[in-house]
Write an enzyme that holds these catalytic residues in place. Structure first.
Site, mmCIF file in Angstrom:
data_model
loop_
_atom_site.group_PDB
_atom_site.id
_atom_site.type_symbol
_atom_site.label_atom_id
_atom_site.label_comp_id
_atom_site.label_asym_id
_atom_site.label_seq_id
_atom_site.Cartn_x
_atom_site.Cartn_y
_atom_site.Cartn_z
ATOM 1 N N CYS A 6 3.844 -4.895 -6.495
ATOM 2 C CA CYS A 6 4.318 -3.583 -5.012
ATOM 3 C C CYS A 6 5.312 -2.389 -5.610
ATOM 4 O O CYS A 6 5.508 -2.124 -7.226
ATOM 5 C CB CYS A 6 5.651 -5.011 -4.731
ATOM 6 S SG CYS A 6 5.482 -6.166 -4.136
ATOM 7 N N GLY A 32 -0.323 -1.769 -4.087
ATOM 8 C CA GLY A 32 0.155 -2.821 -3.328
ATOM 9 C C GLY A 32 -0.367 -2.381 -1.941
ATOM 10 O O GLY A 32 -0.164 -1.541 -1.481
ATOM 11 N N ASN A 106 10.749 -5.776 -5.914
ATOM 12 C CA ASN A 106 9.198 -5.486 -6.641
ATOM 13 C C ASN A 106 10.041 -6.041 -8.129
ATOM 14 O O ASN A 106 10.575 -6.349 -8.905
ATOM 15 C CB ASN A 106 9.011 -4.396 -6.595
ATOM 16 C CG ASN A 106 8.479 -3.836 -8.221
ATOM 17 O OD1 ASN A 106 7.908 -3.085 -9.007
ATOM 18 N ND2 ASN A 106 7.640 -4.707 -7.941
ATOM 19 N N GLY A 107 8.342 -7.329 -8.152
ATOM 20 C CA GLY A 107 9.070 -8.125 -9.608
ATOM 21 C C GLY A 107 8.678 -9.420 -9.168
ATOM 22 O O GLY A 107 7.921 -10.290 -7.770
ATOM 23 N N CYS A 245 8.119 -2.835 -18.757
ATOM 24 C CA CYS A 245 6.548 -3.220 -18.979
ATOM 25 C C CYS A 245 5.640 -2.339 -19.583
ATOM 26 O O CYS A 245 5.493 -1.248 -18.655
ATOM 27 C CB CYS A 245 6.683 -3.625 -17.926
ATOM 28 S SG CYS A 245 4.314 -4.222 -17.326
ATOM 29 N N TYR A 251 -1.600 0.804 -17.455
ATOM 30 C CA TYR A 251 -2.203 0.836 -16.546
ATOM 31 C C TYR A 251 -2.202 0.920 -14.742
ATOM 32 O O TYR A 251 -2.006 1.788 -13.920
ATOM 33 C CB TYR A 251 -3.523 -1.370 -15.779
ATOM 34 C CG TYR A 251 -3.866 -0.446 -14.932
ATOM 35 C CD1 TYR A 251 -5.137 -0.331 -14.539
ATOM 36 C CD2 TYR A 251 -3.250 -1.365 -14.058
ATOM 37 C CE1 TYR A 251 -5.730 -0.678 -13.051
ATOM 38 C CE2 TYR A 251 -4.482 -2.065 -12.079
ATOM 39 C CZ TYR A 251 -5.657 -1.366 -12.499
ATOM 40 O OH TYR A 251 -5.706 -1.303 -11.347
ATOM 41 N N SER A 292 -9.011 4.477 -13.281
ATOM 42 C CA SER A 292 -8.172 4.355 -15.195
ATOM 43 C C SER A 292 -8.095 4.460 -16.259
ATOM 44 O O SER A 292 -7.040 4.417 -16.898
ATOM 45 C CB SER A 292 -8.496 2.177 -14.830
ATOM 46 O OG SER A 292 -9.342 1.804 -14.726
ATOM 47 N N ASP A 354 -11.993 2.019 -20.790
ATOM 48 C CA ASP A 354 -11.308 2.269 -19.400
ATOM 49 C C ASP A 354 -9.388 1.375 -20.318
ATOM 50 O O ASP A 354 -9.447 1.367 -21.496
ATOM 51 C CB ASP A 354 -12.039 0.704 -19.002
ATOM 52 C CG ASP A 354 -11.532 0.201 -17.291
ATOM 53 O OD1 ASP A 354 -11.278 0.636 -16.943
ATOM 54 O OD2 ASP A 354 -12.054 -0.692 -16.822
ATOM 55 N N ASP A 355 -9.104 1.276 -19.335
ATOM 56 C CA ASP A 355 -7.906 0.377 -19.589
ATOM 57 C C ASP A 355 -7.117 -0.606 -19.884
ATOM 58 O O ASP A 355 -6.930 -1.086 -20.928
ATOM 59 C CB ASP A 355 -6.443 1.330 -18.287
ATOM 60 C CG ASP A 355 -6.601 0.307 -16.995
ATOM 61 O OD1 ASP A 355 -7.977 -0.014 -16.924
ATOM 62 O OD2 ASP A 355 -6.607 -1.237 -16.928
ATOM 63 N N CYS A 391 0.906 -13.252 -17.208
ATOM 64 C CA CYS A 391 2.199 -12.412 -17.141
ATOM 65 C C CYS A 391 3.160 -13.268 -15.603
ATOM 66 O O CYS A 391 2.537 -13.701 -15.288
ATOM 67 C CB CYS A 391 2.353 -10.986 -16.362
ATOM 68 S SG CYS A 391 4.220 -10.135 -15.627
ATOM 69 N N CYS A 442 7.563 -4.844 -23.257
ATOM 70 C CA CYS A 442 7.448 -6.201 -23.163
ATOM 71 C C CYS A 442 6.010 -6.409 -23.386
ATOM 72 O O CYS A 442 5.560 -4.882 -22.853
ATOM 73 C CB CYS A 442 7.433 -6.872 -22.237
ATOM 74 S SG CYS A 442 6.581 -8.637 -22.072
ATOM 75 N N CYS A 445 1.778 -9.781 -21.898
ATOM 76 C CA CYS A 445 0.604 -10.306 -22.186
ATOM 77 C C CYS A 445 -0.471 -9.827 -23.402
ATOM 78 O O CYS A 445 -1.955 -10.966 -22.691
ATOM 79 C CB CYS A 445 -0.131 -9.054 -21.043
ATOM 80 S SG CYS A 445 0.485 -7.887 -21.288
#
Ligand code: AMP
Length: 468
Positions: A6, A32, A106-107, A245, A251, A292, A354-355, A391, A442, A445
């Site tokens: 978000c 979003g 957001n989160g 993050c 990305y 991206s 790409d990312d 995630c 973090c 992922c």
């Protein structure tokens, strides 16, 4: 109760607060595209307009005119299939014993399930399935008499990732979780007569659009109250190690934003440079997967000396393919979105940058597209490590079963995407690219090591499964 990607924005002290929030959301549209909303206050009444779709579709001039006042918050939201309903659109606005309040988030709260069950047992009624409603119930039930006190008490009960903006009749309160998973920044806007308005947003690109001056981040564990007394900053939680993050830099954020105090474009270009050092190849052109992969491809090209070419052209008038609600539409989306420039690719040895690879389906289609356009060789380079774990902190990732790198070797992935060679940036390379010298980010992922205790891990995994 699910991962939400978000964008949030908040404006205090500007006569055109809702219009500024609208412009802010416009700049955050990439975070979003499913729903958008703005709540505004004129000092007495909090009004809210929200709907499904793009920011520009949800708000007509007439609708913005229905949001008078000098305070506003806004939200743009993306969620996954099955949950794309209007009752989950934010902000949520309620009238409770703390007055008129609205909130946008957001989160992802990792303990939303247990909190919600407790509240339901005790009689709370929920209208939507979003985590954010849990927050409102906790605020309403707090014994603290004022909103700031109730919020402080509430925030301490939350686990996981949140960058939240609250609107009360006469103030804006924003808060960020103690880990700082998701970004949230602060800016000021000078108005005629020297008065200052304050703006908060997920990304600094929102400030640029409205001409606000970036002041810095809302700190992890910090709450900021913008009210008649000015700006009051306070810690509501003791400081702990942070867990920014890293995927925001890989990305999610726009390359023209400053995230966690760092320019995203710079991080991505470094990812590309390091990728070129880690996975060099003899080739004729470096081609990004737009948008991206662009910044990383610039870095790869600069480091390797192989010329950069826009060999794939993106149609900007379709949503991101990943964000489409169903697999069928997503497949179609890749062709809708990208078209190869045959004249740049024909007979060439191409480094395709790409990312990230998530399921692998997008990469597979793009590699095929580049081959069909006549490329002699396709060397796929990915500017982050293999994504092996979902995630739980606000980035939408599918189940472990669907994450190609969780179930295949690099060689198997290479064969699946049908590239001549495949190279991912290493974890160490990624760390260097964001200059993470002190373990501030973090990487769950990529490593499966989650920075917070996840008491209800099975439930969180099950929620991921149920989404797709
Ligand atoms: P796929 O491997 O087919 O699942 O798609 C990977 C592509 O989706 C990458 O090229 C990314 O640009 C994009 N992507 C990766 N993660 C996300 C995410 N959480 N939300 C939206 N798009 C994403």
């Amino acid at each position: 109760m699910w991962r939400e990607e978000c964008g949030v924005v908040a404006v205090y002290g500007h006569p055109e607060a809702a219009n500024l929030a609208y412009l802010g959301l416009y700049a955050l549209q990439h975070r979003g595209q499913e729903s958008a909303g703005i709540a505004a206050s004129d000092g007495r009444t909090v009004r809210c307009v929200k709907g499904m779709g793009y920011v520009a579709d949800v708000f007509t001039p007439e609708q913005l005119a229905r949001l008078p006042g000098s305070l506003a918050i806004g939200h743009t939201r993306y969620s996954t299939a099955g949950e794309s309903s209007s009752e989950n659109a934010q902000p949520f606005a309620v009238v409770c014993n703390k007055g008129h309040i609205a909130v946008a988030h957001n989160g992802n709260l990792t303990n939303a399930g247990p909190l919600r069950r407790r509240l339901e047992r005790e009689g709370s009624i929920f209208q939507a399935t979003s985590d954010t409603e849990v927050v409102l119930h906790l605020v309403a039930r707090s014994r603290e008499s004022d909103l700031a006190g109730a919020l402080r008490e509430t925030l301490l009960q939350l686990e996981g990732a949140f960058s939240m903006v609250f609107l009360a009749q006469d103030r804006i309160i924003v808060a960020r979780d103690p880990w700082g998973f998701r970004p949230l920044s602060l800016a000021q806007l000078e108005m005629p007569g020297g008065r200052l308005a304050y703006v908060f947003a997920s990304e600094t690109c929102a400030f640029d659009l409205i001409g606000a001056t970036y002041l810095g981040e809302v700190e992890p564990g910090e709450m900021i109250i913008a009210g008649p007394e000015g700006l009051v900053r306070q810690r509501y939680a003791p400081s702990c190690r942070t867990a920014y993050c890293v995927f925001e830099h890989v990305y999610f954020s726009r390359p023209d934003s400053v995230i966690f105090g760092r320019a995203v474009h710079e991080s991505r270009e470094r990812m590309g440079r390091l990728l070129a050092r880690e996975h060099p190849v003899e080739a004729d052109v470096v081609v990004p997967v737009p948008d991206s992969g662009v910044s990383a491809a610039i870095g790869y090209s600069a480091e390797s000396g192989i010329p950069f070419r826009h060999g794939l052209i993106r149609n900007h008038y379709v949503g991101r393919t990943f964000i489409e609600p169903s697999q069928a539409i997503r497949d179609f989306g890749v062709r809708l979105k990208l078209n190869p420039v045959r004249h740049l690719l024909e007979g060439k040895r191409v480094v395709l940058v790409d990312d990230s690879i998530v399921r692998g389906t997008t990469s597979r289609k793009i590699v095929r597209m580049v081959r069909q356009a006549g490329a002699r060789e396709v060397h796929l380079r990915i500017s982050c490590p293999p994504v092996i774990s979902p995630c739980f902190y606000g980035v939408d990732t599918p189940t472990k079963k669907e994450l190609i790198a969780a179930n295949s070797t690099i060689e198997e992935i290479r064969r699946f995407v049908d590239a001549d060679t495949l190279g991912y940036l290493s974890l160490e390379g990624l760390r260097m690219a964001v200059e993470d010298l002190h373990g501030a980010y973090c990487y769950a992922c990529y490593t499966g090591r989650y920075p917070t205790e996840l008491v209800n891990l099975d439930e969180l995994m099950a929620e991921t499964r149920s989404r797709r």
